[in-house]
Design a protein around this motif. Structure first.
Motif, short mmCIF file in Angstrom:
data_model
loop_
_atom_site.label_atom_id
_atom_site.label_comp_id
_atom_site.label_asym_id
_atom_site.label_seq_id
_atom_site.Cartn_x
_atom_site.Cartn_y
_atom_site.Cartn_z
N THR A 12 35.97 10.81 -18.85
CA THR A 12 37.26 12.18 -19.10
C THR A 12 35.79 13.68 -17.59
O THR A 12 34.50 12.36 -18.31
CB THR A 12 37.63 13.24 -19.83
OG1 THR A 12 38.63 13.00 -20.54
CG2 THR A 12 37.99 14.59 -19.35
N TYR A 13 35.79 13.38 -16.78
CA TYR A 13 35.11 14.28 -15.73
C TYR A 13 35.61 16.19 -15.92
O TYR A 13 36.66 16.49 -16.17
CB TYR A 13 35.42 14.05 -14.91
CG TYR A 13 34.50 12.75 -14.25
CD1 TYR A 13 33.12 12.52 -14.16
CD2 TYR A 13 35.15 12.20 -13.95
CE1 TYR A 13 32.25 11.15 -13.53
CE2 TYR A 13 35.10 11.18 -13.09
CZ TYR A 13 33.62 10.44 -13.35
OH TYR A 13 33.67 9.14 -12.53
N ASN A 14 33.79 16.91 -16.93
CA ASN A 14 34.57 18.05 -16.20
C ASN A 14 33.59 18.99 -16.08
O ASN A 14 32.24 19.52 -16.44
CB ASN A 14 34.55 18.71 -17.78
CG ASN A 14 35.24 19.64 -18.95
OD1 ASN A 14 35.62 20.82 -17.46
ND2 ASN A 14 35.98 19.87 -19.68
N SER A 41 43.59 6.89 -3.97
CA SER A 41 42.57 7.38 -3.75
C SER A 41 42.52 8.78 -4.19
O SER A 41 43.40 8.54 -4.52
CB SER A 41 41.97 7.65 -2.25
OG SER A 41 40.59 8.12 -2.63
N GLY A 42 41.10 8.23 -5.77
CA GLY A 42 41.08 8.94 -6.44
C GLY A 42 42.33 8.49 -7.64
O GLY A 42 41.78 9.01 -9.11
N SER A 43 42.49 7.24 -8.14
CA SER A 43 43.41 6.89 -9.16
C SER A 43 42.37 7.27 -9.96
O SER A 43 42.82 6.26 -11.54
CB SER A 43 44.59 5.86 -8.92
OG SER A 43 43.83 4.34 -8.13
N GLY A 44 40.77 6.82 -9.69
CA GLY A 44 40.20 6.16 -11.02
C GLY A 44 39.65 4.50 -10.60
O GLY A 44 39.41 3.95 -11.45
N LYS A 45 40.12 3.57 -9.66
CA LYS A 45 39.45 2.39 -9.63
C LYS A 45 37.49 2.76 -9.53
O LYS A 45 37.60 1.90 -10.61
CB LYS A 45 39.69 1.92 -8.26
CG LYS A 45 41.47 2.07 -7.75
CD LYS A 45 41.65 1.18 -6.61
CE LYS A 45 41.55 2.16 -5.53
NZ LYS A 45 41.73 3.42 -5.42
N SER A 46 36.99 3.30 -8.98
CA SER A 46 35.98 3.12 -9.12
C SER A 46 35.29 4.07 -10.21
O SER A 46 34.08 3.15 -10.78
CB SER A 46 35.31 4.02 -8.30
OG SER A 46 35.64 4.20 -6.35
N THR A 47 36.25 4.47 -10.76
CA THR A 47 35.71 5.29 -12.69
C THR A 47 35.22 3.83 -13.47
O THR A 47 34.86 3.42 -13.79
CB THR A 47 36.22 6.02 -12.57
OG1 THR A 47 36.32 7.06 -11.95
CG2 THR A 47 36.05 6.44 -14.40
N LEU A 48 36.18 2.50 -13.29
CA LEU A 48 36.61 1.84 -13.92
C LEU A 48 35.95 0.84 -14.17
O LEU A 48 34.51 0.15 -14.12
CB LEU A 48 38.16 1.22 -13.96
CG LEU A 48 38.18 -0.42 -14.44
CD1 LEU A 48 37.53 -0.61 -16.03
CD2 LEU A 48 39.43 -1.62 -14.02
#
Ligand code: ADP
Ligand code: ADP
Length: 229
Positions: A12-14, A41-48
């Motif tokens: 989670t980003y805050n 884009s923005g779905s969370g791929k890079s975060t994973l």
């Protein structure tokens, strides 16, 4: 044995507003898997990808790479673990401009004072078709050639897993197809375990398993027969 296993992985980003970039992802990869992750884009791929590469920390959950819980490693331990066990291929290649191609490829070993296995090094160069580029510098190579070098660099330590972040995102169609074919070849010949984040349907279709990220949740779309759907 699973090469990768995530358990209820969340991030989670805050920054004033709360963004659940990743929600309770339970994901596994086995030895020799060639996996594509697609999604808007923005779905969370890079975060994973950043969490698996250990360059970001989860808000909750665990990540096991070859049974090691990397969320328990401190920064220095993670740096060493990443260099030895995780190969990363980026959209913009990220080669070092002022050292030659040979050194660029061998960099992960040189930083670790590891001996070069010349036979394996030659095998990689030949698989990727870059034997004659070793004395050149990155800016003397085309984008497609630079990406082959980056793939060679990701392989040189015989990592447990290769993480590729939009590896064809900066290439034209011909080079994109070539690089896609090379990931398949590396996967087949070296039995490498590879995860590719991509926007490109063609790249996804060339993988053996396809997942789609939707609002931080990872959905399995299908395996080998995905392209027939
Ligand atoms: P993708 O790679 O699929 O484009 P990301 O993983 O980059 O998606 O982003 C997932 C969500 O998390 C998006 O809503 C994005 O804006 C947000 N996000 C990513 N990184 C940060 C950050 N450092 N700070 C705040 N929000 C972020
Ligand atoms: P990608 O091509 O990997 O999807 P992005 O443009 O989504 O790249 O993100 C690039 C960088 O910006 C990443 O390090 C990501 O964490 C960060 N980032 C993405 N979205 C946000 C955001 N909303 N706020 C702050 N940082 C973000």
């Amino acid at each position: 044995m699973n090469i990768v296993k995530t358990v209820d992985l969340s991030r989670t980003y805050n920054n004033g507003v709360e963004v659940k970039a990743l929600s309770n992802v339970n994901f596994t990869m086995e030895k020799g898997d060639l996996v594509a992750i697609i999604g808007d884009s923005g779905s969370g791929k890079s975060t994973l990808l950043h969490l698996l590469a250990g360059v970001d920390n989860p808000t909750s959950g665990d990540i096991f790479i070859q049974d090691k819980n990397i969320t328990k490693l401190n920064k220095d331990e993670m740096t060493v673990f990443r260099r030895r066990n995780i190969g990363v291929v980026y959209q913009f290649f990220n080669l070092i401009p002022n050292i030659n191609i040979r050194k660029n490829i061998l960099l992960p070993l040189l930083l670790d004072n590891k001996k070069v296995d010349e036979e394996y090094f030659k095998e990689i160069l030949s698989l990727l078709g870059i034997e004659d580029k070793l004395d050149r510098y990155p800016k003397q190579l085309s984008g497609g050639e630079q990406q082959r070098v980056a793939i060679a660099r990701s392989l040189v330590t015989r990592p447990a897993i290769i993480l590729a972040d939009e590896p064809t995102g900066n290439l034209d169609r011909r080079n994109s197809e070539e690089i896609t074919g090379l990931f398949r070849l590396v996967n087949k010949r070296l039995n490498s375990t590879i995860m590719i984040i991509t926007h490109d349907e063609k790249v996804a279709n060339s993988c053996n398993k396809v997942y789609k990220m939707v609002d931080g949740r990872l959905n399995f779309l299908g395996d080998e027969s995905y392209e027939n759907h």
